[in-house]
Design an enzyme around this catalytic site. Structure first.
Site, PDB file in Angstrom:
ATOM      1  N   LYS A  13      27.776 -28.842  34.830  1.00 31.17           N
ATOM      2  CA  LYS A  13      28.652 -27.845  35.461  1.00 31.17           C
ATOM      3  C   LYS A  13      27.854 -26.629  35.938  1.00 31.17           C
ATOM      4  CE  LYS A  13      31.353 -27.394  31.778  1.00 31.17           C
ATOM      5  NZ  LYS A  13      30.723 -28.306  30.822  1.00 31.17           N
ATOM      6  N   ARG A  88      39.255 -24.436  28.635  1.00 32.44           N
ATOM      7  CA  ARG A  88      38.798 -25.509  27.745  1.00 32.44           C
ATOM      8  C   ARG A  88      39.911 -25.980  26.808  1.00 32.44           C
ATOM      9  NH1 ARG A  88      32.980 -23.779  27.776  1.00 32.44           N
ATOM     10  NH2 ARG A  88      31.720 -25.369  26.790  1.00 32.44           N
ATOM     11  N   ARG A 127      17.695 -29.567  27.734  1.00 30.26           N
ATOM     12  CA  ARG A 127      18.100 -28.478  28.626  1.00 30.26           C
ATOM     13  C   ARG A 127      17.263 -27.225  28.386  1.00 30.26           C
ATOM     14  NH1 ARG A 127      24.312 -27.175  29.537  1.00 30.26           N
ATOM     15  NH2 ARG A 127      24.441 -26.753  27.314  1.00 30.26           N
ATOM     16  N   ARG A 160      18.741 -22.932  24.483  1.00 35.22           N
ATOM     17  CA  ARG A 160      19.911 -22.278  23.882  1.00 35.22           C
ATOM     18  C   ARG A 160      20.020 -22.627  22.408  1.00 35.22           C
ATOM     19  NH1 ARG A 160      25.090 -23.311  27.608  1.00 35.22           N
ATOM     20  NH2 ARG A 160      25.959 -23.750  25.559  1.00 35.22           N
ATOM     21  N   ARG A 171      30.298 -30.019  19.399  1.00 38.73           N
ATOM     22  CA  ARG A 171      30.725 -29.633  20.755  1.00 38.73           C
ATOM     23  C   ARG A 171      31.427 -30.793  21.448  1.00 38.73           C
ATOM     24  NH1 ARG A 171      25.368 -27.135  23.053  1.00 38.73           N
ATOM     25  NH2 ARG A 171      26.591 -26.625  24.896  1.00 38.73           N
TER      26      ARG A 171
END
Ligand code: AMP
Length: 213
Positions: A13, A88, A127, A160, A171
């Protein structure tokens, strides 16, 4: 144009939002980025949110809805915006609908980036993100031009805190329990479109551009 990017954590996203900003010249509204900025600034809201984020849980709806109310009324949203990571939950989506109705605007498209769970762990653990501008990269699938340097703003990329294999489990569980029901919510409103998020970054970008025209 008011767009929402929908999908599991790590579906792409944030990466696709950056392309949309460039093409349509509208801002990306990432509740995750806003919360991380609040943590960095040491605000009460940020410190409260941090507890949930570190565990890979969703931050309470009331906090998130408050953030969005403030953000959507900022001047740069007049010509549209890209929602990334919001809503969400169903209560968030209902609050957004009410808020937008009051502003006499509506969501034009919800783009679902479809990526199966078994690919998400690799996506998230590889990531790298820019703490300055929020851009996302991946060490293998979407590497920056210069290792660990942001292509967009020259910031030094970081991992992160919640991008660990352990947190991803929570998550993904939150995603399936609380966020996935939004697929039907927006399908019922006739604005949901699906994109194969397993393709490479530029192919996904082209597919989205074709949809939005
Ligand atoms: P993201 O950067 O979108 O992956 O968000 C990082 C974390 O921030 C999530 O795992 C949640 O803890 C929190 N968060 C971001 N957006 C929301 C939202 N719309 N509702 C609840 N929690 C959120």
């Amino acid at each position: 144009m008011n767009i929402m990017l929908f999908g599991a954590p790590g579906a792409g996203k944030g990466t696709q939002a950056k392309f949309l900003i460039e093409k349509y010249d509208i801002p990306q509204i990432s509740t995750g980025d806003i919360l991380r900025a609040a943590i960095k600034a040491g605000t009460v809201m940020g410190l409260e949110a941090k507890k949930f984020m570190d565990e890979g849980k969703l931050v309470p709806d009331s906090t998130i809805i408050g953030i969005i109310k403030d953000r959507l009324t900022e001047k740069d949203c007049t010509d549209g915006f890209i929602l990334d990571g919001f809503p969400r939950t169903i209560p968030q989506a209902e609050a957004l609908e009410k808020l937008m109705k009051g502003m006499k605007i509506s969501l034009d498209r919800v783009i679902s980036l479809n990526v199966p769970d078994d690919l998400i762990v690799d996506r998230i653990t590889g990531r790298r993100v820019c703490p300055k501008c929020g851009a996302s990269f991946h060490v293998e699938f979407n590497s920056p031009k210069v290792t660990d340097i942001c292509d967009y703003c020259g910031g030094t990329l970081i991992i992160r805190k919640d991008d660990t294999a352990e947190t991803v489990v929570n998550r993904l569980a939150s995603y399936h329990a609380q966020t996935a029901p939004l697929f039907d919510f927006y399908s019922d409103r006739g604005i949901m479109v699906e994109v194969d998020g397993t393709k490479n970054v530029l192919e996904v970008k082209e597919d989205i551009f074709k949809i939005l025209g």
